[in-house]
Motif scaffolding. Sequence first.
Motif, PDB file in Angstrom:
ATOM      1  N   LEU A 130       0.839  -1.195   0.000  1.00  0.00           N
ATOM      2  CA  LEU A 130       0.000   0.000   0.000  1.00  0.00           C
ATOM      3  C   LEU A 130       0.873   1.244   0.000  1.00  0.00           C
ATOM      4  N   GLY A 131       1.906   1.263   0.836  1.00  0.00           N
ATOM      5  CA  GLY A 131       2.784   2.429   0.900  1.00  0.00           C
ATOM      6  C   GLY A 131       3.466   2.732  -0.416  1.00  0.00           C
ATOM      7  N   LEU A 132       3.920   1.687  -1.103  1.00  0.00           N
ATOM      8  CA  LEU A 132       4.569   1.888  -2.401  1.00  0.00           C
ATOM      9  C   LEU A 132       3.586   2.442  -3.425  1.00  0.00           C
ATOM     10  N   GLY A 133       2.377   1.912  -3.436  1.00  0.00           N
ATOM     11  CA  GLY A 133       1.368   2.412  -4.364  1.00  0.00           C
ATOM     12  C   GLY A 133       1.006   3.859  -4.089  1.00  0.00           C
ATOM     13  N   LEU A 134       0.827   4.206  -2.809  1.00  0.00           N
ATOM     14  CA  LEU A 134       0.472   5.579  -2.455  1.00  0.00           C
ATOM     15  C   LEU A 134       1.625   6.541  -2.734  1.00  0.00           C
ATOM     16  N   ALA A 135       2.863   6.078  -2.529  1.00  0.00           N
ATOM     17  CA  ALA A 135       4.022   6.919  -2.832  1.00  0.00           C
ATOM     18  C   ALA A 135       4.041   7.299  -4.305  1.00  0.00           C
ATOM     19  N   ALA A 136       3.859   6.310  -5.173  1.00  0.00           N
ATOM     20  CA  ALA A 136       3.828   6.586  -6.608  1.00  0.00           C
ATOM     21  C   ALA A 136       2.643   7.471  -6.968  1.00  0.00           C
ATOM     22  N   ALA A 137       1.510   7.252  -6.301  1.00  0.00           N
ATOM     23  CA  ALA A 137       0.316   8.046  -6.593  1.00  0.00           C
ATOM     24  C   ALA A 137       0.521   9.518  -6.244  1.00  0.00           C
ATOM     25  N   LEU A 138       1.179   9.793  -5.117  1.00  0.00           N
ATOM     26  CA  LEU A 138       1.423  11.186  -4.744  1.00  0.00           C
ATOM     27  C   LEU A 138       2.383  11.863  -5.723  1.00  0.00           C
ATOM     28  N   LEU A 139       3.397  11.135  -6.173  1.00  0.00           N
ATOM     29  CA  LEU A 139       4.287  11.698  -7.195  1.00  0.00           C
ATOM     30  C   LEU A 139       3.518  11.961  -8.489  1.00  0.00           C
ATOM     31  N   ALA A 140       2.620  11.040  -8.836  1.00  0.00           N
ATOM     32  CA  ALA A 140       1.805  11.234 -10.038  1.00  0.00           C
ATOM     33  C   ALA A 140       0.903  12.458  -9.889  1.00  0.00           C
ATOM     34  N   GLU A 141       0.372  12.671  -8.695  1.00  0.00           N
ATOM     35  CA  GLU A 141      -0.456  13.860  -8.472  1.00  0.00           C
ATOM     36  C   GLU A 141       0.352  15.131  -8.737  1.00  0.00           C
ATOM     37  N   LEU A 142       1.606  15.147  -8.306  1.00  0.00           N
ATOM     38  CA  LEU A 142       2.446  16.326  -8.547  1.00  0.00           C
ATOM     39  C   LEU A 142       2.740  16.509 -10.031  1.00  0.00           C
ATOM     40  N   VAL A 143       2.826  15.412 -10.774  1.00  0.00           N
ATOM     41  CA  VAL A 143       2.954  15.521 -12.235  1.00  0.00           C
ATOM     42  C   VAL A 143       1.677  16.142 -12.801  1.00  0.00           C
ATOM     43  N   LEU A 144       0.525  15.694 -12.321  1.00  0.00           N
ATOM     44  CA  LEU A 144      -0.752  16.228 -12.810  1.00  0.00           C
ATOM     45  C   LEU A 144      -0.951  17.684 -12.393  1.00  0.00           C
ATOM     46  N   TRP A 145      -0.360  18.062 -11.249  1.00  0.00           N
ATOM     47  CA  TRP A 145      -0.391  19.467 -10.823  1.00  0.00           C
ATOM     48  C   TRP A 145       0.625  20.307 -11.606  1.00  0.00           C
ATOM     49  N   ARG A 146       1.393  19.670 -12.485  1.00  0.00           N
ATOM     50  CA  ARG A 146       2.439  20.328 -13.275  1.00  0.00           C
ATOM     51  C   ARG A 146       3.522  20.940 -12.387  1.00  0.00           C
ATOM     52  N   ARG A 147       3.847  20.219 -11.317  1.00  0.00           N
ATOM     53  CA  ARG A 147       4.968  20.613 -10.459  1.00  0.00           C
ATOM     54  C   ARG A 147       6.210  19.767 -10.748  1.00  0.00           C
ATOM     55  N   ASP A 194       8.270  16.828 -13.460  1.00  0.00           N
ATOM     56  CA  ASP A 194       8.454  15.977 -14.631  1.00  0.00           C
ATOM     57  C   ASP A 194       9.291  14.782 -14.191  1.00  0.00           C
ATOM     58  N   LEU A 195       9.201  13.709 -14.934  1.00  0.00           N
ATOM     59  CA  LEU A 195      10.004  12.523 -14.667  1.00  0.00           C
ATOM     60  C   LEU A 195      10.854  12.260 -15.896  1.00  0.00           C
ATOM     61  N   ARG A 196      12.174  12.367 -15.729  1.00  0.00           N
ATOM     62  CA  ARG A 196      13.086  12.245 -16.867  1.00  0.00           C
ATOM     63  C   ARG A 196      14.254  11.347 -16.498  1.00  0.00           C
ATOM     64  N   ASP A 197      14.509  10.354 -17.340  1.00  0.00           N
ATOM     65  CA  ASP A 197      15.685   9.493 -17.167  1.00  0.00           C
ATOM     66  C   ASP A 197      15.783   8.946 -15.745  1.00  0.00           C
ATOM     67  N   ASP A 198      14.660   8.414 -15.256  1.00  0.00           N
ATOM     68  CA  ASP A 198      14.612   7.798 -13.920  1.00  0.00           C
ATOM     69  C   ASP A 198      14.777   8.793 -12.781  1.00  0.00           C
ATOM     70  N   HIS A 199      14.635  10.081 -13.072  1.00  0.00           N
ATOM     71  CA  HIS A 199      14.782  11.098 -12.046  1.00  0.00           C
ATOM     72  C   HIS A 199      13.540  11.997 -11.976  1.00  0.00           C
ATOM     73  N   VAL A 200      13.330  12.547 -10.786  1.00  0.00           N
ATOM     74  CA  VAL A 200      12.272  13.524 -10.553  1.00  0.00           C
ATOM     75  C   VAL A 200      12.847  14.913 -10.811  1.00  0.00           C
ATOM     76  N   VAL A 201      12.152  15.714 -11.609  1.00  0.00           N
ATOM     77  CA  VAL A 201      12.594  17.067 -11.923  1.00  0.00           C
ATOM     78  C   VAL A 201      11.500  18.047 -11.511  1.00  0.00           C
ATOM     79  N   VAL A 202      11.817  18.949 -10.591  1.00  0.00           N
ATOM     80  CA  VAL A 202      10.853  19.967 -10.172  1.00  0.00           C
ATOM     81  C   VAL A 202      10.806  21.055 -11.241  1.00  0.00           C
ATOM     82  N   ILE A 203       9.632  21.271 -11.812  1.00  0.00           N
ATOM     83  CA  ILE A 203       9.494  22.291 -12.853  1.00  0.00           C
ATOM     84  C   ILE A 203       8.755  23.528 -12.349  1.00  0.00           C
ATOM     85  N   ASP A 204       8.157  23.438 -11.155  1.00  0.00           N
ATOM     86  CA  ASP A 204       7.463  24.571 -10.546  1.00  0.00           C
ATOM     87  C   ASP A 204       7.487  24.354  -9.041  1.00  0.00           C
ATOM     88  N   ASP A 205       8.128  25.253  -8.301  1.00  0.00           N
ATOM     89  CA  ASP A 205       8.243  25.074  -6.856  1.00  0.00           C
ATOM     90  C   ASP A 205       7.116  25.738  -6.075  1.00  0.00           C
TER      91      ASP A 205
END
Length: 215
Positions: A31-48, A50-61
């Motif tokens: 459950l924790g792993l699924g929710l962790a990915a879901a929260l990161l996905a929410e930030l992608v949907l919030w346009r905060r 991007d995910l590039r080359d296996d890394h998280v990139v903050v595009i809006d702080d």
Amino acid sequence: MSSSQLPLADDLYLAAHDSPRGRCVLTPATLGLGLAAALLAELVLWRRLDLRDDHVVVIDDEPTPDPATAAVLGQLLREPHHRRIRDWISFLATGVATDLVERRLARAGLVHRKEKRGLLGVKVRFVPVDSSTAGWPGTRIRISATRGELLDTSDLVLTGLVLATGLDQHVLVTLEAAERDHLFDQLRRRLPAMLQHLVGHAEAAVGDAVMARRA
């Protein structure tokens, strides 16, 4: 983000608790792993993010108006040297993601705190207030699959995480083969590549956790 449903991680949490007495059908680790990915996905949907080359990139702080995703974004900003997607899924899965989602659901009045006293102390869990609310995320996906409808991006990610965590054995078990194929085809063709990548990392993390328990 879509206003037609709850935040993605909340939907996943409720779907995992769509069971008699509101007990979770996943292990706490999964459950924790699924929710962790879901929260990161929410930030992608919030346009905060991007995910590039296996890394998280903050595009809006700029903090999101939601405390849960704002907290995750703040943590990302405080740890600028640690940006691997898998590392953040693992970190958030230590209990951080589950706590953030349970707090958000509790604020919305959708879960309530339940305590059980035992020899080892008090065990706390959060239980959905309404079984129909807990069942709705899975029902929504099944209805769309049965009707051959197209899912929005948030529900596509939800479907991907349902599969990645093994929750499909509970949520999608009643679907016919053709209906499951319809969902799989959408995931392949319509889910943005970076979110497909995120779901893939979640699936791999769940697989590693299962192997570790068996070792």
